[in-house]
Design a protein around this motif. Structure first.
Motif, mmCIF file in Angstrom:
data_model
loop_
_atom_site.group_PDB
_atom_site.id
_atom_site.type_symbol
_atom_site.label_atom_id
_atom_site.label_comp_id
_atom_site.label_asym_id
_atom_site.label_seq_id
_atom_site.Cartn_x
_atom_site.Cartn_y
_atom_site.Cartn_z
ATOM 1 N N TRP A 1 -4.317 -1.555 -6.402
ATOM 2 C CA TRP A 1 -3.829 -2.718 -6.164
ATOM 3 C C TRP A 1 -4.708 -3.087 -4.438
ATOM 4 O O TRP A 1 -5.215 -4.126 -3.443
ATOM 5 N N VAL A 2 -3.359 -1.845 -3.880
ATOM 6 C CA VAL A 2 -3.868 -2.343 -2.400
ATOM 7 C C VAL A 2 -6.055 -1.977 -2.219
ATOM 8 O O VAL A 2 -6.045 -2.762 -1.048
ATOM 9 N N ALA A 3 -6.562 -1.392 -3.040
ATOM 10 C CA ALA A 3 -7.860 -1.086 -2.784
ATOM 11 C C ALA A 3 -8.566 -2.387 -2.795
ATOM 12 O O ALA A 3 -9.656 -2.761 -2.684
ATOM 13 N N ALA A 4 -7.565 -3.231 -3.661
ATOM 14 C CA ALA A 4 -8.418 -4.798 -4.165
ATOM 15 C C ALA A 4 -8.353 -5.312 -3.585
ATOM 16 O O ALA A 4 -9.427 -6.539 -3.013
ATOM 17 N N GLU A 5 -6.816 -4.917 -2.978
ATOM 18 C CA GLU A 5 -6.562 -7.071 -1.793
ATOM 19 C C GLU A 5 -6.325 -6.554 -0.768
ATOM 20 O O GLU A 5 -6.451 -7.323 0.064
ATOM 21 N N LEU B 1 2.585 -10.089 -8.741
ATOM 22 C CA LEU B 1 3.121 -10.836 -7.701
ATOM 23 C C LEU B 1 2.634 -9.911 -6.527
ATOM 24 O O LEU B 1 1.984 -10.231 -5.708
ATOM 25 N N ILE B 2 2.705 -7.833 -6.552
ATOM 26 C CA ILE B 2 2.190 -7.604 -6.202
ATOM 27 C C ILE B 2 1.029 -7.545 -5.121
ATOM 28 O O ILE B 2 0.517 -7.569 -3.646
ATOM 29 N N PRO B 3 -0.419 -7.280 -6.308
ATOM 30 C CA PRO B 3 -1.281 -8.063 -5.508
ATOM 31 C C PRO B 3 -1.579 -9.403 -4.897
ATOM 32 O O PRO B 3 -2.325 -9.134 -3.812
ATOM 33 N N TRP B 4 -0.618 -9.930 -5.189
ATOM 34 C CA TRP B 4 -1.097 -11.461 -5.205
ATOM 35 C C TRP B 4 0.117 -11.676 -3.625
ATOM 36 O O TRP B 4 -0.526 -11.964 -2.788
ATOM 37 N N ASP C 1 1.599 -2.731 7.314
ATOM 38 C CA ASP C 1 1.724 -1.712 7.625
ATOM 39 C C ASP C 1 1.655 -0.692 6.436
ATOM 40 O O ASP C 1 0.640 0.334 5.825
ATOM 41 N N VAL C 2 2.686 -0.536 5.134
ATOM 42 C CA VAL C 2 2.948 0.023 4.384
ATOM 43 C C VAL C 2 3.338 -0.862 3.691
ATOM 44 O O VAL C 2 4.589 -1.430 3.681
ATOM 45 N N LEU C 3 2.422 -0.839 1.784
ATOM 46 C CA LEU C 3 3.197 -1.307 0.604
ATOM 47 C C LEU C 3 4.404 -0.194 0.216
ATOM 48 O O LEU C 3 4.522 0.352 -0.528
ATOM 49 N N THR C 4 5.471 -0.850 0.305
ATOM 50 C CA THR C 4 6.911 -0.242 -0.497
ATOM 51 C C THR C 4 7.216 -0.791 -1.630
ATOM 52 O O THR C 4 7.555 -2.660 -1.677
ATOM 53 N N VAL C 5 7.863 0.036 -2.579
ATOM 54 C CA VAL C 5 8.977 0.025 -3.637
ATOM 55 C C VAL C 5 9.393 0.779 -3.692
ATOM 56 O O VAL C 5 9.475 1.363 -3.433
ATOM 57 N N HIS C 6 10.436 0.689 -4.840
ATOM 58 C CA HIS C 6 11.913 1.123 -5.399
ATOM 59 C C HIS C 6 11.324 1.810 -6.503
ATOM 60 O O HIS C 6 10.658 1.120 -7.141
ATOM 61 N N PRO D 1 -7.204 -3.093 1.693
ATOM 62 C CA PRO D 1 -7.747 -1.828 2.230
ATOM 63 C C PRO D 1 -6.933 -1.408 3.084
ATOM 64 O O PRO D 1 -7.051 -2.721 4.086
ATOM 65 N N GLY D 2 -6.351 -0.393 3.154
ATOM 66 C CA GLY D 2 -6.303 0.282 5.034
ATOM 67 C C GLY D 2 -4.462 0.657 4.869
ATOM 68 O O GLY D 2 -3.988 0.278 5.922
ATOM 69 N N THR D 3 -4.018 -0.285 3.851
ATOM 70 C CA THR D 3 -2.650 -0.377 3.063
ATOM 71 C C THR D 3 -1.563 0.839 2.627
ATOM 72 O O THR D 3 -3.202 1.213 2.359
ATOM 73 N N ARG D 4 -1.093 1.314 3.173
ATOM 74 C CA ARG D 4 -1.016 3.003 3.029
ATOM 75 C C ARG D 4 0.219 2.304 1.683
ATOM 76 O O ARG D 4 0.513 1.058 1.875
ATOM 77 N N VAL D 5 0.664 3.262 1.669
ATOM 78 C CA VAL D 5 2.034 3.469 0.487
ATOM 79 C C VAL D 5 2.719 3.637 -0.021
ATOM 80 O O VAL D 5 3.102 4.435 0.707
#
Length: 573
Positions: free
Chosen positions: A403-407, A325-328, A346-351, A409-413
């Motif tokens: 996942w960010v690098a693959a899908e 799900l998240i890579p998609w 801008d920022v990929l966020t999870v808990h 790039p440039g998105t922060r975590v």
């Protein structure tokens, strides 16, 4: 009689608010977690015990290696009353949690607590006016940036009346059987009317700074305009961050009275992108956070994948090329943004909460305490097999970055909700110090504790060791540098440089014994004595300033059991 009724009403409201205040602390550490634990069969008390090291432990620091900035936003909290964290020196505060999904900003003090409190409307603040305005104003006064959670379920509380309550709510949601989100055996229309008003991403009409509190609908872009007008744009020091709702894969559980339909891949992306675009249209300088995923399962599958076989066949994932799900989601955001020319994410966020039973609670015993500290390895260590139902490496931060690098790039975590548990036990402070060190070393952009460490608790002092150990606003450095320990499971080390110091945080995770260290400072060009600050269970009510010691290429010292030690080595600018 009237006075008696008023008195009884006052007592009821006080008890209600006290109970809700407790809920604010336990909601996401307990209720949602219990749901997933029961669903997946989380392991019990661990039987594996990792022995602590014996003999001398070698610490080596190299200020010229692995240098990168430490984001100031990793020292975050999620406290509705910013004044409650005065003295913690947190850097960012999140307006979030389950009730944020149903907050009516037009009324300003109306929420629905959903499954956390009988699906009732209520006023968490027990005040009139705008609680969110007070929140942002308090953050500014306290020197904190703000994260505002934008409701996106489609419905927010119509009032702050506790008597406005959803009735006959089913015990679970399910797949939608109609376009209005009804599920088999339950139509939410009546409860939506009882408790809520529609909440939409865009008004498509001129904004009003303070709409009438009885408005028939609430618009989220109008809220952003309200905040921008009062506090300035994000780029001018206003609200800097907006998260698009909270844990969407649990809407059909937590908010099943108004959103019983399970969320799938397509709804997640569609909803996020609609609301993100609405926010950016009003404040292009704001940073957007999402998808605010709850749990390990939500990183991989949608709620539609649960089906009737507990994710065995994953029909929704398979319908989307088999991608987790998240890579998609990242790829969907990238494609959207390439087409529109505006970044929506801008920022990929999870808990993140440790999944082993007992860890993300106040429970403290020798086994759980030891497991709590090992569980921090799930944040970064590809060799650590999670000691829970997961039974595989979580490797959270590197995994998200890959996942960010693959899908996209440039998105922060970011990790916008976490808590290592432990209550008032020493293990809580040690695990929190470890987590903060990991966030800096591994390059996390935002991290916000749920909700905030209790003043004077071990976790509170762990924060202070990074933020103000000397009582003079001396903070851990702004750049991470290489530091290694020959026995990191026993004594770990995190190092930084900045403002004329090389700083080392040494965490003795041995709850029973002190350890002797040799700290290699040969690559540190010291220009004065080493300052030492320490927090331990020998004096759990204060950070103690120890005597300075001479800097040398090989510094020897002892760290007491269950302790956090800060070494500040002065260096030439």
């Amino acid at each position: 009689m009237r006075r008696k009724l008023l008195a009884l009403s006052l007592v009821f409201n006080v008890l209600l608010l006290a109970s809700v205040g407790l809920l604010e602390h336990r909601v996401l550490m307990h209720d949602a977690r219990v749901f997933w634990h029961d669903l997946m069969g989380t392991s019990g008390t661990p039987s594996v015990v990792v022995p602590m090291a014996t003999g001398e432990i070698l610490i080596v620091v190299d200020p010229s290696a692995d240098v990168h900035d430490i984001s100031p936003y990793i020292y975050g909290v999620a406290k509705r009353d910013p004044g409650a964290v005065a003295g913690l020196d947190a850097t960012i505060n999140r307006w979030g949690g389950n009730p944020s999904s149903r907050y009516n900003w037009v009324i300003g003090h109306a929420w629905n607590a959903a499954s956390d409190w009988e699906f009732r409307n209520l006023n968490y603040s027990d005040q009139g006016g705008s609680e969110s305005d007070r929140f942002v104003s308090g953050d500014r006064s306290g020197g904190m940036a703000s994260i505002i959670t934008i409701p996106a379920t489609g419905w927010v509380a119509r009032s702050d009346k506790n008597s406005d309550q959803s009735l006959n709510v089913p015990g679970d949601g399910g797949p939608a059987i109609s376009s209005d989100g009804a599920v088999a055996g339950y139509d939410p229309a009546a409860n939506r009317q009882r408790t809520s008003v529609p909440s939409l991403p865009r008004k498509n009409a001129p904004f009003v700074l303070n709409p009438d509190s009885g408005s028939a609908a609430v618009y989220q872009d109008e809220w952003v305009n309200h905040l921008r007008t009062l506090f300035g744009s994000a780029g001018a020091g206003g609200v800097g961050f907006y998260a698009i709702d909270n844990e969407p894969m649990l809407w059909s559980q937590t908010h099943r009275d108004v959103h019983p339909a399970r969320v799938g891949y397509d709804e997640l992306a569609r909803t996020y992108l609609q609301y993100a675009a609405a926010v950016k249209s009003v404040d292009p300088t704001a940073q957007l956070l999402g998808p605010e995923s709850c749990c390990w399962t939500d990183y991989w599958d949608s709620e539609l994948d649960r089906g009737t076989d507990n994710f065995a066949t994953q029909p929704d994932r398979n319908a989307h090329g088999g991608m987790p799900l998240i890579p998609w989601f990242l790829d969907a955001a990238r494609q959207h943004d390439a087409a529109t020319g505006t970044r929506s994410l801008d920022v990929l966020t999870v808990h993140f909460y440790p999944e082993a039973r007992g860890v993300a609670t106040d429970t403290s015993n020798p086994d759980i305490d030891a497991l709590r500290m090992r569980a921090t390895r799930a944040l970064w260590d590809p060799t650590y097999v999670d000691e829970s139902w997961i039974k595989q490496p979580v490797n959270l931060i590197p995994r998200l970055k890959s996942w960010v690098a693959a899908e996209y790039p440039g998105t922060r975590v970011g990790i916008t909700e976490y808590n290592m548990g432990g209550g008032d036990s020493p293990s809580a402070g040690l695990a929190e110090a470890e987590a903060l060190g990991i966030f800096g070393r591994e390059g996390v952009y935002i991290a916000t504790y749920w909700t905030a460490p209790k003043p004077g608790s071990p976790a509170w002092f762990a924060f202070r060791m990074y933020r103000n150990a000397d009582g003079k606003q001396g903070t851990f450095g702004s750049q991470s540098v290489r530091a290694t320990s020959s026995a990191s499971d026993t004594v770990s080390v995190f190092a930084s440089k900045g403002s004329g110091y090389v700083d080392l945080i040494l965490i003795n995770k041995d709850l029973q014994a002190a350890h002797n260290l040799t700290v290699g400072l040969g690559k540190v060009s010291a220009v004065g004595p080493v300052q030492r600050f320490q927090y331990s269970d020998a004096n759990s009510s204060a950070i103690v300033r120890l005597a300075d010691t001479s800097a040398s290429a090989s510094l020897t010292l002892e760290v007491p059991r269950a302790s956090i030690t800060l070494l500040r080595v002065p260096v030439a600018h």
